[in-house]
Design an enzyme around this catalytic site. Structure first.
Site, PDB file in Angstrom:
ATOM      1  CB  CYS A   4       6.940   9.585   5.639  1.00 17.11           C
ATOM      2  SG  CYS A   4       5.291  10.218   5.342  1.00 17.11           S
ATOM      3  CG  ASP A  30      -6.741   7.650  -2.068  1.00 14.38           C
ATOM      4  OD1 ASP A  30      -6.719   8.110  -0.915  1.00 14.38           O
ATOM      5  OD2 ASP A  30      -6.549   6.436  -2.328  1.00 14.38           O
ATOM      6  CG  HIS A  46       6.513  13.642   8.625  1.00 15.86           C
ATOM      7  ND1 HIS A  46       5.973  12.628   7.868  1.00 15.86           N
ATOM      8  CD2 HIS A  46       6.401  13.250   9.923  1.00 15.86           C
ATOM      9  CE1 HIS A  46       5.566  11.656   8.660  1.00 15.86           C
ATOM     10  NE2 HIS A  46       5.809  12.009   9.923  1.00 15.86           N
ATOM     11  CG  ASN A  85      -9.836   8.842   8.437  1.00 13.73           C
ATOM     12  OD1 ASN A  85     -10.971   9.188   8.747  1.00 13.73           O
ATOM     13  ND2 ASN A  85      -9.572   8.233   7.295  1.00 13.73           N
ATOM     14  N   GLY A  91      -9.306   5.281  11.541  1.00  9.92           N
ATOM     15  CA  GLY A  91      -9.101   4.838  10.161  1.00  9.92           C
ATOM     16  C   GLY A  91      -7.855   5.376   9.493  1.00  9.92           C
ATOM     17  CG  HIS A  96       2.745  13.185   5.677  1.00 10.56           C
ATOM     18  ND1 HIS A  96       4.067  13.434   5.313  1.00 10.56           N
ATOM     19  CD2 HIS A  96       2.042  14.286   5.313  1.00 10.56           C
ATOM     20  CE1 HIS A  96       4.154  14.647   4.770  1.00 10.56           C
ATOM     21  NE2 HIS A  96       2.931  15.182   4.758  1.00 10.56           N
ATOM     22  CG  HIS A  98      -3.837  11.773   4.595  1.00 12.75           C
ATOM     23  ND1 HIS A  98      -3.001  11.185   5.515  1.00 12.75           N
ATOM     24  CD2 HIS A  98      -4.910  10.958   4.483  1.00 12.75           C
ATOM     25  CE1 HIS A  98      -3.539  10.047   5.930  1.00 12.75           C
ATOM     26  NE2 HIS A  98      -4.705   9.884   5.322  1.00 12.75           N
ATOM     27  CG  HIS A 100      -9.325  11.094   2.690  1.00 11.20           C
ATOM     28  ND1 HIS A 100      -8.958   9.967   1.977  1.00 11.20           N
ATOM     29  CD2 HIS A 100      -8.785  10.943   3.928  1.00 11.20           C
ATOM     30  CE1 HIS A 100      -8.241   9.168   2.759  1.00 11.20           C
ATOM     31  NE2 HIS A 100      -8.120   9.732   3.952  1.00 11.20           N
TER      32      HIS A 100
HETATM   33  P1  5GP Z   1      -6.053   7.136   5.624  1.00 18.01           P
HETATM   34  O1  5GP Z   1      -6.575   5.718   5.672  1.00 18.01           O
HETATM   35  O2  5GP Z   1      -4.721   7.236   6.327  1.00 18.01           O
HETATM   36  O3  5GP Z   1      -7.028   8.166   6.053  1.00 18.01           O
HETATM   37  O4  5GP Z   1      -5.815   7.436   4.087  1.00 18.01           O
HETATM   38  C1  5GP Z   1      -4.668   7.036   3.405  1.00 18.01           C
HETATM   39  C2  5GP Z   1      -4.999   7.103   1.938  1.00 18.01           C
HETATM   40  O5  5GP Z   1      -3.789   7.079   1.209  1.00 18.01           O
HETATM   41  C3  5GP Z   1      -5.825   5.898   1.436  1.00 18.01           C
HETATM   42  O6  5GP Z   1      -7.042   6.383   0.870  1.00 18.01           O
HETATM   43  C4  5GP Z   1      -4.926   5.223   0.430  1.00 18.01           C
HETATM   44  O7  5GP Z   1      -5.638   4.745  -0.691  1.00 18.01           O
HETATM   45  C5  5GP Z   1      -3.963   6.338   0.039  1.00 18.01           C
HETATM   46  N1  5GP Z   1      -2.639   5.902  -0.349  1.00 18.01           N
HETATM   47  C6  5GP Z   1      -1.833   5.025   0.325  1.00 18.01           C
HETATM   48  N2  5GP Z   1      -0.662   4.885  -0.308  1.00 18.01           N
HETATM   49  C7  5GP Z   1      -0.719   5.682  -1.402  1.00 18.01           C
HETATM   50  C8  5GP Z   1       0.202   5.970  -2.459  1.00 18.01           C
HETATM   51  O8  5GP Z   1       1.314   5.472  -2.520  1.00 18.01           O
HETATM   52  N3  5GP Z   1      -0.200   6.849  -3.417  1.00 18.01           N
HETATM   53  C9  5GP Z   1      -1.435   7.444  -3.382  1.00 18.01           C
HETATM   54  N4  5GP Z   1      -1.729   8.286  -4.383  1.00 18.01           N
HETATM   55  N5  5GP Z   1      -2.320   7.205  -2.406  1.00 18.01           N
HETATM   56  C10 5GP Z   1      -1.972   6.346  -1.426  1.00 18.01           C
HETATM   57 ZN    ZN Z   2       5.727  12.382   5.867  1.00 17.58          ZN
END
Ligand code: 5GP
Ligand code: ZN
Length: 112
Positions: A4, A30, A46, A85, A91, A96, A98, A100
Site C-alpha cells: 500500500c 498531495d 491500514h 472519498n 472517486g 487506505h 485518507h 483531503h
Molecule cells: P483519492 O482519489 O483516493 O481520494 O485520493 C488519492 C490522492 O492521493 C490523490 O489526490 C493523489 O494525487 C494522491 N496520491 C497518490 N499517490 C500519491 C503519492 O505517492 N504521494 C502523494 N503525496 N500523494 C499521492
Molecule cells: Zn495502507
C-alpha cells in the site's frame, strides 16, 4: 500493508512532504494538488475505506478532523474543505483511508 502506497509513506519508505505526524497519524502534501493547499491526512494503521470504520477505530476519524483543523489554522486558511472519498464510485483511488484538506482558493458546490 506491504504494497500500500500510503502505508509506505507512513513507514517513511516513500518520500513525501510531511506536514504533521503523531503516533497514529501522518499528514503530507498531495502529489497532485487540487488547490494551493492540499494536504492528505491518514491513519498509520491500514484501513482500506471509510466503510470499514467501526466502534474499535472510529476515534481515529475524530483525530484526523482535529489534525485537519490544526493544520488549517497553521496555514491561516480563511476556509477549507475536508473530503474523504469512499470507494471507486465516489472517486477513491488509493485504498487506505485518507482525508483531503483543501484550501487557498474559492470552492464551488456541488462537486463533480
Ligand atoms: P483519492 O482519489 O483516493 O481520494 O485520493 C488519492 C490522492 O492521493 C490523490 O489526490 C493523489 O494525487 C494522491 N496520491 C497518490 N499517490 C500519491 C503519492 O505517492 N504521494 C502523494 N503525496 N500523494 C499521492
Ligand atoms: Zn495502507
Amino acid at each position: 500493508m506491504e504494497n500500500c502506497i500510503f502505508c509506505k509513506i507512513a513507514r517513511g519508505e516513500i518520500p513525501a512532504k510531511i506536514v504533521k505526524e503523531t503516533d497514529e497519524l501522518v499528514a503530507f502534501n498531495d502529489l497532485s494538488p487540487q488547490a494551493p493547499h492540499h494536504v492528505l491526512i491518514i491513519p498509520k494503521q491500514h484501513i482500506s475505506t471509510l466503510a470499514e470504520i467501526n466502534e474499535n477505530n472510529y476515534e481515529l476519524m475524530g483525530k484526523i478532523v482535529l489534525t485537519a483543523s490544526e493544520i488549517a489554522k497553521e496555514l491561516n486558511l480563511e476556509g477549507y474543505r475536508i473530503v474523504a472519498n469512499c470507494n471507486e464510485i465516489a472517486g477513491q483511488s488509493v485504498f487506505h483511508i485518507h482525508f483531503h484538506l483543501l484550501g487557498g482558493r474559492q470552492m464551488h458546490w456541488p462537486p463533480g
